[in-house]
Every structure is written in structure tokens, then in C-alpha cells.
Design a protein around this motif. Structure first.
Motif, mmCIF file in Angstrom:
data_model
loop_
_atom_site.group_PDB
_atom_site.id
_atom_site.type_symbol
_atom_site.label_atom_id
_atom_site.label_comp_id
_atom_site.label_asym_id
_atom_site.label_seq_id
_atom_site.Cartn_x
_atom_site.Cartn_y
_atom_site.Cartn_z
ATOM 1 N N GLN A 1 6.268 10.429 -9.610
ATOM 2 C CA GLN A 1 5.774 10.989 -8.360
ATOM 3 C C GLN A 1 6.363 10.190 -7.205
ATOM 4 N N GLU A 2 6.485 10.832 -6.071
ATOM 5 C CA GLU A 2 7.013 10.155 -4.895
ATOM 6 C C GLU A 2 5.866 9.526 -4.112
ATOM 7 N N VAL A 3 6.089 8.302 -3.654
ATOM 8 C CA VAL A 3 5.063 7.601 -2.877
ATOM 9 C C VAL A 3 5.691 7.040 -1.608
ATOM 10 N N VAL A 4 4.898 6.973 -0.563
ATOM 11 C CA VAL A 4 5.341 6.383 0.698
ATOM 12 C C VAL A 4 5.002 4.902 0.682
ATOM 13 N N GLN A 5 6.025 4.073 0.844
ATOM 14 C CA GLN A 5 5.815 2.626 0.885
ATOM 15 C C GLN A 5 5.407 2.143 2.271
ATOM 16 N N ARG A 6 6.058 2.720 3.284
ATOM 17 C CA ARG A 6 5.752 2.308 4.650
ATOM 18 C C ARG A 6 6.244 3.381 5.608
ATOM 19 N N TYR A 7 5.862 3.245 6.866
ATOM 20 C CA TYR A 7 6.304 4.157 7.904
ATOM 21 C C TYR A 7 7.158 3.406 8.911
ATOM 22 N N ALA A 8 8.242 4.043 9.324
ATOM 23 C CA ALA A 8 9.122 3.431 10.321
ATOM 24 C C ALA A 8 9.264 4.371 11.511
ATOM 25 N N LEU A 9 9.107 3.825 12.700
ATOM 26 C CA LEU A 9 9.461 4.576 13.896
ATOM 27 C C LEU A 9 10.983 4.630 13.930
ATOM 28 N N ALA A 10 11.544 5.815 13.957
ATOM 29 C CA ALA A 10 12.991 5.925 13.782
ATOM 30 C C ALA A 10 13.561 7.078 14.591
ATOM 31 N N TYR A 11 14.865 7.008 14.773
ATOM 32 C CA TYR A 11 15.609 8.125 15.359
ATOM 33 C C TYR A 11 16.348 8.858 14.241
ATOM 34 N N TYR A 12 16.216 10.160 14.261
ATOM 35 C CA TYR A 12 16.969 11.019 13.344
ATOM 36 C C TYR A 12 18.217 11.466 14.109
ATOM 37 N N VAL A 13 19.352 10.868 13.780
ATOM 38 C CA VAL A 13 20.589 11.079 14.535
ATOM 39 C C VAL A 13 21.523 11.995 13.751
ATOM 40 N N LYS A 14 21.993 13.036 14.412
ATOM 41 C CA LYS A 14 22.947 13.955 13.802
ATOM 42 C C LYS A 14 24.297 13.788 14.493
ATOM 43 N N THR A 15 25.297 13.365 13.724
ATOM 44 C CA THR A 15 26.657 13.224 14.256
ATOM 45 C C THR A 15 27.560 14.213 13.543
ATOM 46 N N MET B 1 0.856 -1.191 0.000
ATOM 47 C CA MET B 1 0.000 0.000 0.000
ATOM 48 C C MET B 1 0.885 1.231 0.000
ATOM 49 N N ASN B 2 0.664 2.110 -0.939
ATOM 50 C CA ASN B 2 1.528 3.279 -1.063
ATOM 51 C C ASN B 2 0.741 4.568 -0.912
ATOM 52 N N LEU B 3 1.354 5.522 -0.256
ATOM 53 C CA LEU B 3 0.762 6.850 -0.106
ATOM 54 C C LEU B 3 1.354 7.771 -1.156
ATOM 55 N N HIS B 4 0.532 8.332 -2.023
ATOM 56 C CA HIS B 4 0.987 9.303 -3.007
ATOM 57 C C HIS B 4 1.061 10.656 -2.311
ATOM 58 N N ILE B 5 2.226 11.218 -2.279
ATOM 59 C CA ILE B 5 2.451 12.423 -1.482
ATOM 60 C C ILE B 5 1.850 13.648 -2.160
ATOM 61 N N SER B 6 1.079 14.411 -1.400
ATOM 62 C CA SER B 6 0.548 15.678 -1.890
ATOM 63 C C SER B 6 1.625 16.737 -1.750
ATOM 64 N N LEU B 7 2.142 17.214 -2.875
ATOM 65 C CA LEU B 7 3.289 18.107 -2.831
ATOM 66 C C LEU B 7 2.981 19.521 -3.291
ATOM 67 N N LEU B 8 1.876 19.729 -3.986
ATOM 68 C CA LEU B 8 1.584 21.052 -4.517
ATOM 69 C C LEU B 8 0.835 21.880 -3.495
ATOM 70 N N SER B 9 1.017 23.216 -3.603
ATOM 71 C CA SER B 9 0.379 24.079 -2.622
ATOM 72 C C SER B 9 -1.134 23.997 -2.739
ATOM 73 N N VAL B 10 -1.792 24.216 -1.637
ATOM 74 C CA VAL B 10 -3.235 24.051 -1.567
ATOM 75 C C VAL B 10 -3.929 25.281 -2.124
ATOM 76 N N SER B 11 -4.923 25.079 -2.977
ATOM 77 C CA SER B 11 -5.600 26.209 -3.601
ATOM 78 C C SER B 11 -6.950 26.505 -2.973
ATOM 79 N N THR B 12 -7.447 25.586 -2.148
ATOM 80 C CA THR B 12 -8.767 25.789 -1.550
ATOM 81 C C THR B 12 -8.655 26.470 -0.203
ATOM 82 N N LEU B 13 -8.193 27.688 -0.202
ATOM 83 C CA LEU B 13 -8.054 28.445 1.034
ATOM 84 C C LEU B 13 -9.301 29.278 1.270
ATOM 85 N N ALA B 14 -9.226 30.118 2.281
ATOM 86 C CA ALA B 14 -10.355 30.966 2.630
ATOM 87 C C ALA B 14 -10.617 31.992 1.536
ATOM 88 N N ALA B 15 -11.751 32.700 1.656
ATOM 89 C CA ALA B 15 -12.133 33.676 0.640
ATOM 90 C C ALA B 15 -11.080 34.745 0.454
#
Length: 615
Positions: A204-218, A1-15
Motif C-alpha cells: 500500500q502507498e503511504v505518505v511519509q511527510r508533506y512538503a510545500l513545493a512548486y510543481y514546475v512544468k518545463t 508518522m505515515n498516512l495510509h492513502i485511501s484509494l478505493l471508491s467510497v461506498s457510503t454514499l446517499a440512499a
């Protein structure tokens, strides 16, 4: 199951947004960025997030956007044009930041949303037409089996594999988050296209899965060289999911002068004026008229005096008994404080002043963060150091004296390049890997060239001159006179790409920047119809075949508006085109020659289709 990423700016804003868009049908005078903005109060932050949540709820989705599962986190805020504020808002899921999923929100003086640019990678987030989403993490999926310290150990071991004597320059940090594992997928229309014929808009970029992860900066050092990495470590298995180099440098070796009370003999620019400060009977390389606060209370140049890379201390601010500095010659290896040793500081000071003035006088952007926070540059870093780099931990720059490949790395375009990394970090914060990393590097190359053009013309006024820069990165510092990169035709360096392809994200970011650098050259200067010309593009097939440029000034304004108000950290080439087009339409009008030029310039690098210019 893949998530197709919404990348374009949203046009349905307020009046209000619709009305603002309608007003953009006529060309507008480019508005300067406003002055520094105060940190938002808790009430302002809550109001913004509430407005964003209401807007989010109104979008057509198949997911339940109920708190606390889906929420937002205000990450940064900087000034916009005409009283507006620009907020960087991260998406969270069950309290965890979703890596690369965020919104750039422009608000007016009342706090109302004017525009929003969204990259949505949250679990379950997709439009009804986008197809099935990647599996939503279960509660068990969100429980880490590794501690932050264990994840740091995994990252360090991964970086140190095969290396001896590697030490920390900054202490490592780890952030627990949700990491979308992303891949590229062809659109349905391009399913049967030959690989060589694919355009950036065919994938287009798609999300294959989600991983709980640590973002480590060394941030480490080995053999007197910085070894900076970002590593994604699976928080449940300890596996390294992704890793990329994080040192933001000018390359791979292997303005106005203001009040100007001092005189500097520079290595690359002759005699220059320097805005120094008196200190008793002496003078300091500290400019309190450009920037406030920071480590030294103003823009400053410090003497690292060959300090080891293991030591991130920039040293002391340069001091002299007279207000004449430097001898204009390459450092010979002796004292770092005599006339010859001061030349590196003169190079850096003049470059820093002009970088500040270019962005402030032309765009209204003050210092690196837009809020006029002072920065500093350390010179004489280590010995024979063949590089220069920007470090966001101190929000400052370090310059080497050069060695086997380079002379002193304080040329005007290199300093403009490194300081532009600080601007990117304060705005889009483009991930330094893949296509977003190439765009990160490209902004620095663009910034360096525009600073060079501005400085060469005297460093005054509110316009980037049409000429003056050489469209080559680091040519002055090169001992063999070969530049680090060619913006007209990037492939002249033997490693950079001239156009987008599916393999672009596999290149080092200094080389995946090539297509966007070429796009910017075409946007500013135009192309050439002669196939033998370096400025020719085979992708320009409409009329005229030689596209018309709009000049450095307009090109830089469009690019900066896209970067600062529309790009998110995961923006790729296809999205950059869409955002730059939006920026051109907002600044100069829908259907304007500037908007047409953006489309043609991106088409010239295989991002989107070419169009005819208006007659």
C-alpha cells in the motif's frame, strides 16, 4: 508518522447511490456517453462542492474537516452516460492543492451524487483503522522561501545539467501546492512474504511527510528533440524532490471515413476516403463534421514544413487544387506539398478521423475532451524526426517523417495512441511517472489497438470488432519490422515487464505499461494454458487455466468507464484492478462473466488472486 492513502471508491454514499448499486445486480446494456456538457455555472459548482463537503463530513475520520482548512476545487467536467456529468475535484488544504489528492464525482441530472471515487492524501486524512497520519504542516511550513521564478530556475538547471544549447518551446509555469512524499509499504499480512512472491495487493502507498513545493512544468528543446519535464521543487529549501519526463510519445527510439469527399493514397492503408472541405477552387484537410472550434474550426492536418522544434506553431492547414491527395510512398525529402509530401498528411488525416469515429460511435465520447472540441495534427515536424508526440499545451499532435529507426510515424495505431493521451489528459490525467504513468501509456496503447481494429473493419458501426488489430504497437512504422511494444507478451521487447512487481515503478512508463497491456489482451482475447505460448500466464492457477476473454468491445467499454469515471491522477495497478472491476459490475452485473474476466485478467499479471470461472 505515515498516512495510509485511501484509494478505493467510497461506498457510503446517499440512499440514491445504494439504490443505484442494487439496480446493478442484473446485467445492464452499456450506456453511451452523453453529448457535450456546458461549463458549470457558479451556482452549479457551488452546489456540487457543498454536496461533496457534506459527504466528506459524514465520513468516519479523526480529523476536523472545517473550512477553510479543508476544501475542494472543481478542476474539470466532462459528459457521463444518460444525462450524467463527471466532475474532477481537487482536494485543497489551507487553499493549496494537495498533489494527487482528488475525487471523481458522477452526478445525475438533478445534481445528486451517484458515485464518488476518491484518492485522499490530505494532511490528517485516514480511517480509524489505518494507523497514524503523517505530521500535519504547521503555518510556518506553508510559507514559501522561494518565489515561483526561483523555483523555475532550479527546475531548469536540474534539467539542463550537462546539456548545452537548450531552449524553451513553451514558457515554464510553476504552481505552489502541497506535495505528499509517498512510499510503498507492505500490508501486515504480507510482512514476511519473500519479495518475489509479493502481489500488487500486498503493498500500500503511504505518505511519509508533506512538503510545500512548486510543481514546475518545463517544455524545452535540445538538438532538435523535445525535452519535456515536470519537476517538484521544495518551496522552502530549493531541493528537487521529484522529477519525471513529461513528453507523451508512442515509444522510445533509442473510423469510419465519414462523409469522405476526398481520396487519399495512404502509406499504410491503401486508398482511403477523406472528409475534406472546399475552399474556393481548392480543398483543405479540414473536417468540420468531426469536432467544433479548436484552433482551425474543425479537425485539421497542418504542414509544419520542417519547422524547428523550437517553434510550436503547427503551420498552415494543407491545401490542394484537387481532392486527390498523396502518392502512398514514404517521404523522400523533397517538397512537403506535392503528392509525395501530402502522403504524411493523408496518413494523419485518416488516423485522426478513425480515432474520432471509434470513440464517438462506440462509446459516445466526442473528440479528446468529450465535449467535441476539435484538435489538429502537424506533419513534417523538423527533419528526419524519429518520433511522434501529443502536446497538451495545444491539445494536438506532432508527427515526424522518420529517420534511422522509423518510417513516417502516422500509422493508425500510433495516431490512436497519441490522441488517447489527449483523452487521458481530459479525464483521469494520470501522472506520467511510476505506476500511474505506466497506466497512462497503457491507455494509449489500448486506444491505438482498438482504433486499429475499428478502422481495419471499415470504420463504421457501434461495436469494436473482435479482430483486426495486431496487438503490436508501431510495427508498421518500424524499419526493422520490430514493434515498439508487444501486448500479448510485453517482455518480448527486452525491456517491458509482463507482470506487476515492486520494481515496476522504477521503469520508464513505456515499459511499466506492459503488465496492463497484457491484462487488456487477456481480458479481450483470453489466455493459453500451454506454458510455451506467449499468451500463457503462470499466475492463472484456477479453472480453467486458460481464462476466457470477453472480446475487444466489452473489454474497451469496461476499461474506458474505469478511466473516465473512477481513476484519479495517482491511480496505481492495485486501484486500477478495483476500479475496472467496479466498472464491469456496473455495466454487466455483479458476478457476471465480464466481472470474473476482469479479476482473472488482473490476476494473470500478479494483481489480485485468481478465481474460478463459472461453469
Amino acid at each position: 508518522m505515515n498516512l495510509h492513502i485511501s484509494l478505493l471508491s467510497v461506498s457510503t454514499l446517499a440512499a440514491a447511490v445504494i439504490a443505484a448499486t442494487a439496480a446493478m445486480a442484473q446485467p445492464l446494456s452499456p450506456a453511451m456517453m452523453g453529448g457535450p456538457v456546458a461549463p458549470p455555472s457558479s451556482q452549479e459548482s457551488n452546489n456540487l462542492l457543498a454536496r461533496l463537503a457534506a459527504f466528506d463530513q459524514a465520513r468516519e475520520t479523526t480529523r476536523t474537516l472545517a473550512a477553510p482548512r479543508y476544501s475542494f476545487r472543481l478542476a474539470a467536467q466532462h459528459p457521463g452516460a444518460a444525462g450524467q456529468k463527471i466532475s474532477r475535484v481537487q482536494h485543497t488544504y489551507e487553499g493549496l492543492r494537495v498533489f494527487g489528492s482528488e475525487a471523481v464525482v458522477v452526478t445525475d441530472s438533478t445534481g445528486a451524487i451517484v458515485s464518488a471515487s476518491v484518492t485522499d492524501r490530505r494532511p490528517g486524512a485516514h480511517s480509524l483503522a489505518a494507523g497514524a497520519a503523517a505530521a500535519v504542516p504547521t503555518p510556518a511550513d506553508l510559507k514559501p522561501k522561494l518565489s515561483p521564478q526561483q523555483a523555475i530556475i532550479v527546475a531548469i538547471r536540474s534539467v539542463r545539467a550537462g546539456m548545452s544549447k537548450i531552449e524553451h518551446r513553451w514558457q515554464p509555469v510553476a504552481e505552489l501546492l502541497l506535495y505528499p512524499v509517498v512510499t510503498s509499504q507492505r500490508t501486515a499480512a504480507a510482512a514476511n512474504k519473500p519479495e518475489a512472491q509479493l502481489n500488487a495487493l500486498d503493498v500500500q502507498e503511504v505518505v511519509q511527510r508533506y512538503a510545500l513545493a512548486y510543481y514546475v512544468k518545463t517544455r524545452m528543446v535540445r538538438d532538435r528533440q523535445p525535452v519535456y519535464h515536470d519537476t517538484i521543487v521544495d518551496a522552502r529549501t530549493g531541493a528537487v524532490i521529484a522529477q519525471w519526463h513529461a513528453l507523451q510519445t508512442a515509444g522510445d527510439a533509442g473510423g469510419g471515413t465519414g462523409a469522405g469527399t476526398g481520396t487519399g493514397n495512404s502509406q499504410y492503408n491503401g486508398v482511403v476516403a477523406l472528409s475534406t472541405s472546399p475552399s474556393g477552387s481548392q480543398f483543405r484537410m479540414l473536417d468540420a463534421t468531426r469536432g467544433k472550434g479548436g484552433r482551425f474550426g474543425g479537425m485539421a492536418i497542418t504542414n509544419a514544413d520542417h519547422s524547428s522544434m523550437y517553434n510550436p506553431d503547427p503551420g498552415d492547414v494543407y491545401v490542394n487544387t484537387t481532392n486527390t491527395w498523396g502518392d502512398g510512398k514514404q517521404y523522400s525529402g523533397g517538397s512537403t506539398t506535392d503528392a509525395n509530401g501530402q502522403t504524411a498528411a493523408v496518413n494523419a488525416f485518416w488516423g485522426l478521423m478513425n480515432t474520432y469515429d471509434t470513440n464517438r460511435n462506440v462509446l459516445g465520447w466526442q473528440s479528446l475532451d468529450g465535449n467535441n472540441t476539435a484538435t489538429h495534427i502537424a506533419v513534417h515536424v523538423d527533419r528526419d524526426y524519429d518520433n511522434a508526440f501529443y502536446d497538451d499545451r495545444c491539445k494536438c499532435m506532432f508527427i515526424g517523417d522518420g529517420g534511422s529507426y522509423f518510417y513516417n510515424l502516422g500509422s493508425i495505431d500510433v495516431i490512436g495512441h497519441e490522441m488517447s493521451h489527449g483523452v487521458t489528459a481530459a479525464t483521469a490525467d494520470l501522472v506520467y511517472s511510476g505506476e500511474s504513468g505506466g497506466l497512462n501509456e497503457s491507455h494509449s496503447d489500448i486506444g491505438g489497438e482498438m482504433v486499429e481494429a475499428y478502422a481495419r473493419a471499415g470504420g463504421t458501426g457501434a461495436v469494436i470488432p473482435a479482430k483486426g488489430n495486431d496487438w503490436m504497437v508501431g510495427q508498421e512504422i518500424s524499419r526493422d519490422k520490430k514493434p515498439l511494444r508487444y501486448m500479448v507478451k510485453p517482455s518480448l521487447d527486452g525491456r517491458s515487464a509482463d507482470a506487476w512487481s515492486t520494481s515496476l515503478k522504477q521503469l520508464d512508463v513505456h515499459y511499466s505499461s506492459g503488465p496492463n497491456n497484457r491484462m487488456f489482451y487477456f481480458l479481450a482475447q483470453g489466455s493459453n494454458a500451454d506454458p510455451a505460448s506467449d499468451a500463457h500466464s503462470k499466475y492463472l492457477v484456477k479453472s480453467p487455466q486458460a481464462m476466457t476473454g470477453i472480446g475487444n468491445d466489452k473489454a474497451y467499454r469496461i476499461w474506458f468507464r474505469a478511466l473516465s469515471t473512477k481513476f484519479t491522477s495517482s491511480t496505481n495497478y492495485a486501484v486500477a484492478r478495483a476500479k475496472a472491476l467496479e466498472a464491469a459490475q456496473e455495466l454487466y452485473g455483479v458476478g457476471s462473466k465480464e466481472a470474473v474476466a476482469v479479476q482473472r485478467a488482473y490476476a494473470a499479471i500478479n494483481v489480485g488472486e485468481d478465481i474460478d470461472e463459472a461453469k
